[in-house]
Design an enzyme around this catalytic site. Sequence first.
Site, PDB file in Angstrom:
ATOM      1  N   ASP A 191     -23.729   0.165  -0.623  1.00  0.00           N
ATOM      2  CA  ASP A 191     -24.065   0.353  -2.037  1.00  0.00           C
ATOM      3  C   ASP A 191     -24.023  -0.947  -2.836  1.00  0.00           C
ATOM      4  O   ASP A 191     -24.866  -1.162  -3.718  1.00  0.00           O
ATOM      5  CB  ASP A 191     -23.168   1.419  -2.664  1.00  0.00           C
ATOM      6  CG  ASP A 191     -21.716   0.999  -2.713  1.00  0.00           C
ATOM      7  OD1 ASP A 191     -21.159   0.714  -1.648  1.00  0.00           O
ATOM      8  OD2 ASP A 191     -21.145   0.941  -3.811  1.00  0.00           O
ATOM      9  N   THR A 212     -24.632  -4.051  -1.718  1.00  0.00           N
ATOM     10  CA  THR A 212     -25.810  -4.840  -1.340  1.00  0.00           C
ATOM     11  C   THR A 212     -27.063  -4.279  -2.016  1.00  0.00           C
ATOM     12  O   THR A 212     -27.911  -5.028  -2.512  1.00  0.00           O
ATOM     13  CB  THR A 212     -25.987  -4.774   0.200  1.00  0.00           C
ATOM     14  OG1 THR A 212     -24.800  -5.266   0.797  1.00  0.00           O
ATOM     15  CG2 THR A 212     -27.179  -5.576   0.664  1.00  0.00           C
ATOM     16  N   ILE A 218     -20.303   1.844   7.891  1.00  0.00           N
ATOM     17  CA  ILE A 218     -19.581   2.827   8.695  1.00  0.00           C
ATOM     18  C   ILE A 218     -19.066   3.951   7.792  1.00  0.00           C
ATOM     19  O   ILE A 218     -18.791   5.043   8.265  1.00  0.00           O
ATOM     20  CB  ILE A 218     -18.408   2.207   9.504  1.00  0.00           C
ATOM     21  CG1 ILE A 218     -17.326   1.628   8.585  1.00  0.00           C
ATOM     22  CG2 ILE A 218     -18.899   1.184  10.499  1.00  0.00           C
ATOM     23  CD1 ILE A 218     -16.009   1.364   9.302  1.00  0.00           C
ATOM     24  N   ASP A 219     -18.935   3.662   6.489  1.00  0.00           N
ATOM     25  CA  ASP A 219     -18.336   4.642   5.577  1.00  0.00           C
ATOM     26  C   ASP A 219     -19.247   5.843   5.294  1.00  0.00           C
ATOM     27  O   ASP A 219     -18.776   6.865   4.808  1.00  0.00           O
ATOM     28  CB  ASP A 219     -17.972   3.982   4.237  1.00  0.00           C
ATOM     29  CG  ASP A 219     -17.059   2.775   4.404  1.00  0.00           C
ATOM     30  OD1 ASP A 219     -16.393   2.676   5.454  1.00  0.00           O
ATOM     31  OD2 ASP A 219     -17.019   1.933   3.487  1.00  0.00           O
ATOM     32  N   GLY A 235     -13.267   4.051   5.903  1.00  0.00           N
ATOM     33  CA  GLY A 235     -14.141   4.936   5.124  1.00  0.00           C
ATOM     34  C   GLY A 235     -14.062   4.677   3.626  1.00  0.00           C
ATOM     35  O   GLY A 235     -14.761   5.290   2.839  1.00  0.00           O
ATOM     36  N   ARG A 236     -13.149   3.803   3.239  1.00  0.00           N
ATOM     37  CA  ARG A 236     -12.876   3.513   1.824  1.00  0.00           C
ATOM     38  C   ARG A 236     -12.664   4.790   1.016  1.00  0.00           C
ATOM     39  O   ARG A 236     -11.782   5.550   1.357  1.00  0.00           O
ATOM     40  CB  ARG A 236     -13.955   2.618   1.224  1.00  0.00           C
ATOM     41  CG  ARG A 236     -13.830   1.193   1.745  1.00  0.00           C
ATOM     42  CD  ARG A 236     -14.525   0.167   0.916  1.00  0.00           C
ATOM     43  NE  ARG A 236     -13.737  -0.355  -0.186  1.00  0.00           N
ATOM     44  CZ  ARG A 236     -12.643  -1.106  -0.068  1.00  0.00           C
ATOM     45  NH1 ARG A 236     -12.166  -1.420   1.108  1.00  0.00           N
ATOM     46  NH2 ARG A 236     -12.011  -1.563  -1.138  1.00  0.00           N
ATOM     47  N   GLU A 268      -8.264   6.078   5.284  1.00  0.00           N
ATOM     48  CA  GLU A 268      -7.525   5.003   4.589  1.00  0.00           C
ATOM     49  C   GLU A 268      -7.445   5.256   3.082  1.00  0.00           C
ATOM     50  O   GLU A 268      -6.528   4.792   2.418  1.00  0.00           O
ATOM     51  CB  GLU A 268      -8.165   3.638   4.883  1.00  0.00           C
ATOM     52  CG  GLU A 268      -9.601   3.506   4.400  1.00  0.00           C
ATOM     53  CD  GLU A 268     -10.229   2.151   4.682  1.00  0.00           C
ATOM     54  OE1 GLU A 268      -9.554   1.245   5.185  1.00  0.00           O
ATOM     55  OE2 GLU A 268     -11.435   2.008   4.381  1.00  0.00           O
ATOM     56  N   ARG A 287       4.184   8.856  15.296  1.00  0.00           N
ATOM     57  CA  ARG A 287       3.705   7.491  15.505  1.00  0.00           C
ATOM     58  C   ARG A 287       2.363   7.331  14.792  1.00  0.00           C
ATOM     59  O   ARG A 287       1.543   8.245  14.799  1.00  0.00           O
ATOM     60  CB  ARG A 287       3.497   7.205  16.986  1.00  0.00           C
ATOM     61  CG  ARG A 287       4.778   7.200  17.813  1.00  0.00           C
ATOM     62  CD  ARG A 287       5.579   5.922  17.554  1.00  0.00           C
ATOM     63  NE  ARG A 287       6.685   5.793  18.476  1.00  0.00           N
ATOM     64  CZ  ARG A 287       7.913   6.269  18.273  1.00  0.00           C
ATOM     65  NH1 ARG A 287       8.188   6.925  17.158  1.00  0.00           N
ATOM     66  NH2 ARG A 287       8.862   6.093  19.176  1.00  0.00           N
ATOM     67  N   ARG A 338     -15.992  -1.046  13.737  1.00  0.00           N
ATOM     68  CA  ARG A 338     -17.184  -1.798  13.303  1.00  0.00           C
ATOM     69  C   ARG A 338     -17.795  -2.649  14.402  1.00  0.00           C
ATOM     70  O   ARG A 338     -18.972  -3.013  14.324  1.00  0.00           O
ATOM     71  CB  ARG A 338     -16.816  -2.700  12.119  1.00  0.00           C
ATOM     72  CG  ARG A 338     -16.553  -1.902  10.903  1.00  0.00           C
ATOM     73  CD  ARG A 338     -16.356  -2.644   9.612  1.00  0.00           C
ATOM     74  NE  ARG A 338     -16.352  -4.072   9.566  1.00  0.00           N
ATOM     75  CZ  ARG A 338     -15.914  -4.771   8.514  1.00  0.00           C
ATOM     76  NH1 ARG A 338     -15.447  -4.128   7.460  1.00  0.00           N
ATOM     77  NH2 ARG A 338     -15.951  -6.061   8.504  1.00  0.00           N
TER      78      ARG A 338
HETATM   79  O1  F6P Z   1     -16.967  -0.701   3.879  1.00  0.00           O
HETATM   80  C1  F6P Z   1     -16.738  -0.885   5.230  1.00  0.00           C
HETATM   81  C2  F6P Z   1     -15.300  -1.173   5.509  1.00  0.00           C
HETATM   82  O2  F6P Z   1     -15.116  -1.338   6.893  1.00  0.00           O
HETATM   83  C3  F6P Z   1     -14.344  -0.112   4.945  1.00  0.00           C
HETATM   84  O3  F6P Z   1     -14.298   1.030   5.744  1.00  0.00           O
HETATM   85  C4  F6P Z   1     -13.054  -0.910   4.851  1.00  0.00           C
HETATM   86  O4  F6P Z   1     -12.205  -0.426   3.843  1.00  0.00           O
HETATM   87  C5  F6P Z   1     -13.552  -2.270   4.461  1.00  0.00           C
HETATM   88  O5  F6P Z   1     -14.890  -2.367   4.874  1.00  0.00           O
HETATM   89  C6  F6P Z   1     -12.785  -3.423   5.066  1.00  0.00           C
HETATM   90  O6  F6P Z   1     -13.280  -4.577   4.502  1.00  0.00           O
HETATM   91  P1  F6P Z   1     -12.947  -6.062   4.952  1.00  0.00           P
HETATM   92  O7  F6P Z   1     -13.963  -6.428   6.007  1.00  0.00           O
HETATM   93  O8  F6P Z   1     -13.112  -6.858   3.709  1.00  0.00           O
HETATM   94  O9  F6P Z   1     -11.556  -6.072   5.486  1.00  0.00           O
END
Ligand code: F6P
Length: 378
Positions: A116, A118, A139-140, A183-184, A235, A281, A290
């Site tokens: 989004d 970009t 990936i999100d 996934g932010r 996350e 754990r 990624r």
């Molecule tokens: O937006 C993709 C992503 O991999 C998210 O899932 C994650 O929170 C973030 O990027 C991590 O970003 P960075 O590469 O700045 O650590």
Amino acid sequence: MIKKVAILANGGDVSGFNAVIRAIVKTAEKNNVECYGIIEGYRGLVNNEYIKLDTANTASGILPKGGSIIGSSTNSNVFHYKVEENGKVEYKDLSDKCVQNIKENGFDCIFTLGGDGTQKSARDLSLKGINVIGVPKTIDNDVACTDITFGYNTAVSVATEALDRLHTTGETHHRIMVLEVMGRYAGWIALESAIAGGADIALIPEIPYNIESAVEKIKHRISQGKRFSVVVVAEGAMPKGGEISVEGTRDNGKGVDNTKLGGAGASVAKELENLTGLEARSTTLGYMQRGGTPTAFDRVLSTKYGAKAMELAIEGKFGVLAVLKNGVLDSVSLEEVVGDNKIVGAVSGNTKESNIRKVTMEHDLVKTARNIGICLGD
Ligand code: F6P
């Protein structure tokens, strides 16, 4: 008639970048269009760095390759570009320089492969007269107006494999195994991998959780003789009335979201251990999601997106994003993708101003998860 185009890959990398690049190049060659790759996303646009892409040399053998052969940049909003002069950091609007570089190089169209943030910058550049066509990457899976983004399926597959592995070790040692996935602010990876990996609990940002409901689920399993449980935590998950878990701040410059998420999985594991009496754990899957080769699904999706993007360029349809709508390739205007975030040069990326696609409660994945008894923490 377009003759010369350039590809720009931007933001966090995903598996499938190269498959998109390959498809654009192949479709371009078939239509006698010259293709270039801008080095490291918007940064290369500012610095005017690019290479020729062709299937004979630079873009050969790249379909299964992870990463991006032309790099990518996470810190480059050209409207707030970080410039260091005499030890002083300043943020400047270098968008006019980008426009000038594009025009001087004779690029008839720029393909922006990204999420989004970009696409927000792409829309802003299109308002300055540049022909842009976006391709939805992340990936999100949270880009608006499309069913799916490339890179997402690979991330889900990696998370699913991790869950399979956590299952066997959890079962052996009678533990609660927590997997924190990326996934932010959207729970797509968590939800889909929880279904694919047979998790018992999935906590996603869209449903602030009540830890007691997860405890109940685990206790119910114990009452059935199941002395282990598998939990997926996005996350961006947060407790009801609580806050998102932030690990720190990243330096991606101004005009982007600099929040570094992290810690949600560990804190859920700790609470579950205290409240159930079972050992817990936590594993953070991180960048495994990624990197590496794309799944067959992502290779096909990326190829479809790349070929479609080039087709749109040949048709002269600019200022759009190649999308999948109800499973069919299509395009939507970048205006629609950007949504409420209308101000040129304003903050792009996953912020409250941005127009991201979140999991809705009516989505099939939510209904399916509930039907098969996955606890969603509510
Ligand atoms: O937006 C993709 C992503 O991999 C998210 O899932 C994650 O929170 C973030 O990027 C991590 O970003 P960075 O590469 O700045 O650590």
